[in-house]
Scaffold this motif. Sequence first.
Motif, PDB file in Angstrom:
ATOM      1  N   GLN A   1       0.824  -1.207   0.000  1.00  0.00           N
ATOM      2  CA  GLN A   1       0.000   0.000   0.000  1.00  0.00           C
ATOM      3  C   GLN A   1       0.859   1.258   0.000  1.00  0.00           C
ATOM      4  O   GLN A   1       0.513   2.259  -0.627  1.00  0.00           O
ATOM      5  N   ASN A   2       1.987   1.195   0.690  1.00  0.00           N
ATOM      6  CA  ASN A   2       2.888   2.349   0.699  1.00  0.00           C
ATOM      7  C   ASN A   2       3.561   2.553  -0.646  1.00  0.00           C
ATOM      8  O   ASN A   2       3.846   3.681  -1.044  1.00  0.00           O
ATOM      9  N   ASP A   3       3.835   1.466  -1.336  1.00  0.00           N
ATOM     10  CA  ASP A   3       4.507   1.564  -2.641  1.00  0.00           C
ATOM     11  C   ASP A   3       4.007   0.448  -3.561  1.00  0.00           C
ATOM     12  O   ASP A   3       4.563  -0.650  -3.590  1.00  0.00           O
ATOM     13  N   PRO A   4       2.916   0.693  -4.332  1.00  0.00           N
ATOM     14  CA  PRO A   4       2.343  -0.337  -5.206  1.00  0.00           C
ATOM     15  C   PRO A   4       3.316  -0.878  -6.255  1.00  0.00           C
ATOM     16  O   PRO A   4       3.094  -1.968  -6.784  1.00  0.00           O
ATOM     17  N   SER A   5       4.391  -0.135  -6.543  1.00  0.00           N
ATOM     18  CA  SER A   5       5.350  -0.616  -7.539  1.00  0.00           C
ATOM     19  C   SER A   5       6.059  -1.889  -7.065  1.00  0.00           C
ATOM     20  O   SER A   5       6.644  -2.623  -7.863  1.00  0.00           O
ATOM     21  N   ARG A   6       6.014  -2.152  -5.740  1.00  0.00           N
ATOM     22  CA  ARG A   6       6.629  -3.368  -5.216  1.00  0.00           C
ATOM     23  C   ARG A   6       5.930  -4.632  -5.729  1.00  0.00           C
ATOM     24  O   ARG A   6       6.447  -5.729  -5.586  1.00  0.00           O
ATOM     25  N   LEU A   7       4.766  -4.451  -6.320  1.00  0.00           N
ATOM     26  CA  LEU A   7       4.034  -5.577  -6.902  1.00  0.00           C
ATOM     27  C   LEU A   7       4.896  -6.325  -7.913  1.00  0.00           C
ATOM     28  O   LEU A   7       4.783  -7.544  -8.060  1.00  0.00           O
ATOM     29  N   HIS A   8       5.764  -5.585  -8.621  1.00  0.00           N
ATOM     30  CA  HIS A   8       6.589  -6.166  -9.682  1.00  0.00           C
ATOM     31  C   HIS A   8       8.063  -6.244  -9.286  1.00  0.00           C
ATOM     32  O   HIS A   8       8.907  -6.519 -10.139  1.00  0.00           O
ATOM     33  N   GLU A   9       8.362  -6.015  -8.030  1.00  0.00           N
ATOM     34  CA  GLU A   9       9.753  -6.008  -7.589  1.00  0.00           C
ATOM     35  C   GLU A   9      10.369  -7.411  -7.718  1.00  0.00           C
ATOM     36  O   GLU A   9       9.747  -8.408  -7.343  1.00  0.00           O
ATOM     37  N   ARG A  10      11.588  -7.472  -8.229  1.00  0.00           N
ATOM     38  CA  ARG A  10      12.260  -8.757  -8.458  1.00  0.00           C
ATOM     39  C   ARG A  10      13.346  -8.995  -7.418  1.00  0.00           C
ATOM     40  O   ARG A  10      14.069  -8.071  -7.023  1.00  0.00           O
ATOM     41  N   SER A  11      13.477 -10.243  -6.989  1.00  0.00           N
ATOM     42  CA  SER A  11      14.558 -10.612  -6.073  1.00  0.00           C
ATOM     43  C   SER A  11      15.882 -10.616  -6.838  1.00  0.00           C
ATOM     44  O   SER A  11      15.909 -10.767  -8.063  1.00  0.00           O
ATOM     45  N   LEU A  12      16.989 -10.460  -6.118  1.00  0.00           N
ATOM     46  CA  LEU A  12      18.277 -10.253  -6.773  1.00  0.00           C
ATOM     47  C   LEU A  12      18.764 -11.492  -7.522  1.00  0.00           C
ATOM     48  O   LEU A  12      19.160 -11.412  -8.676  1.00  0.00           O
ATOM     49  N   LEU A  13      18.764 -12.653  -6.882  1.00  0.00           N
ATOM     50  CA  LEU A  13      19.354 -13.839  -7.496  1.00  0.00           C
ATOM     51  C   LEU A  13      18.388 -14.583  -8.418  1.00  0.00           C
ATOM     52  O   LEU A  13      18.718 -14.901  -9.557  1.00  0.00           O
ATOM     53  N   MET A  14      17.186 -14.841  -7.934  1.00  0.00           N
ATOM     54  CA  MET A  14      16.229 -15.661  -8.693  1.00  0.00           C
ATOM     55  C   MET A  14      15.338 -14.848  -9.615  1.00  0.00           C
ATOM     56  O   MET A  14      14.601 -15.396 -10.424  1.00  0.00           O
ATOM     57  N   VAL A  15      15.391 -13.526  -9.475  1.00  0.00           N
ATOM     58  CA  VAL A  15      14.579 -12.625 -10.309  1.00  0.00           C
ATOM     59  C   VAL A  15      13.102 -12.978 -10.173  1.00  0.00           C
ATOM     60  O   VAL A  15      12.367 -13.066 -11.156  1.00  0.00           O
ATOM     61  N   GLN A  16      12.663 -13.191  -8.944  1.00  0.00           N
ATOM     62  CA  GLN A  16      11.281 -13.594  -8.709  1.00  0.00           C
ATOM     63  C   GLN A  16      10.447 -12.425  -8.182  1.00  0.00           C
ATOM     64  O   GLN A  16      10.930 -11.562  -7.464  1.00  0.00           O
ATOM     65  N   THR A  17       9.170 -12.434  -8.551  1.00  0.00           N
ATOM     66  CA  THR A  17       8.220 -11.450  -8.045  1.00  0.00           C
ATOM     67  C   THR A  17       7.687 -11.920  -6.697  1.00  0.00           C
ATOM     68  O   THR A  17       7.861 -13.082  -6.325  1.00  0.00           O
ATOM     69  N   PRO A  18       7.004 -11.034  -5.955  1.00  0.00           N
ATOM     70  CA  PRO A  18       6.370 -11.472  -4.706  1.00  0.00           C
ATOM     71  C   PRO A  18       5.404 -12.642  -4.905  1.00  0.00           C
ATOM     72  O   PRO A  18       5.279 -13.503  -4.034  1.00  0.00           O
TER      73      PRO A  18
END
Length: 329
Positions: free
Chosen positions: A35-52
């Motif tokens: 809710q504070n930052d909706p862009s985190r919906l598409h945030e990728r992890s560093l090694l596996m490049v995975q979304t939430p």
Amino acid sequence: MRIKDKYSKVSVPNNTTIHACAESGDLIGFQRLLQNDPSRLHERSLLMVQTPLHVSVANNKVEIVSYLLDWSGPGEVELEAKNVYGETPLHLAAKNGRDELARMLLSHHANIEAKTNNGLTPLHLTVGYALRSGDYATVKTLLDYNANCFAEDNEGMVPLNYVPDILENEELRRLLCQNVEEQRYSDYNEDTRSGVQGILDELDRELSKIVGLHELKVQLRKWAKGMLLDEKRRSMGIDLGPRKAPHMAFLGNPGTGKTTVARILGKLLHSLGVLSSDTVIEVQRTDLVAEYLGQTGPKTRRKIEEAKGGYSICGRSIPFSNRADDRSP
């Protein structure tokens, strides 16, 4: 208390990532961060490049997956996002036997035929899980959603190829084999129906240009449908014996549509593959009968040779074929 007010009283450490919340199942923290930052919906992890969504599915966090699938804020959840191995969230649900999550993703129209970097579909992966665990629930779920049993990976292997032919795997093999046969039959029927219907519709359009002759039209349609189904059976390798040339005679007074119907049938036979050409040769008595004794035969034979592979009309309709198994006029 409104939901917004409730979440506003919950503090989340600044160093907490949305992936950490997805992994641990911290729904409140996850909601607050998003809710504070909706862009985190598409945030990728560093090694596996995975979304939430990847992370929550992999760790079987049903509440977070449900929250993401029902997300109504800015942006859209990427159901087809791929990690470093080319896996979508559905791949992760399949390979880890997360049957409930697989159903949730499929109900939101996740692509059941998505492929990883090495060409594996969710069905390939869940077959591997079933072999390790003996749990076939996710296999059944994917098959219920019509997962393609004929999908090949980069090595040309279909899901059934991964199942060793031993007693312990008998139920899994039976399950896959049953669906292989059902899909083969379904694909054939669908292909047959669409092909048959298209040709029959074209026949109807041509026949509709002729006034009357209702009984003849019904008879021709039945005959054409039978010919079409026979050709489909031959394409499947069923031996129906040699084709027989469909010789026909259309009799009647001038102007009753004999030649017109013959032309339509010539096109139909070509579309069926019975004739190799849609060329129509029209001849009259004078084109066949000579003035002198002994010349009629050669003259007629020349017209027959000219019509081979196509269709010849001579007061009555006579089709000729140049197929190896059907050369007689």
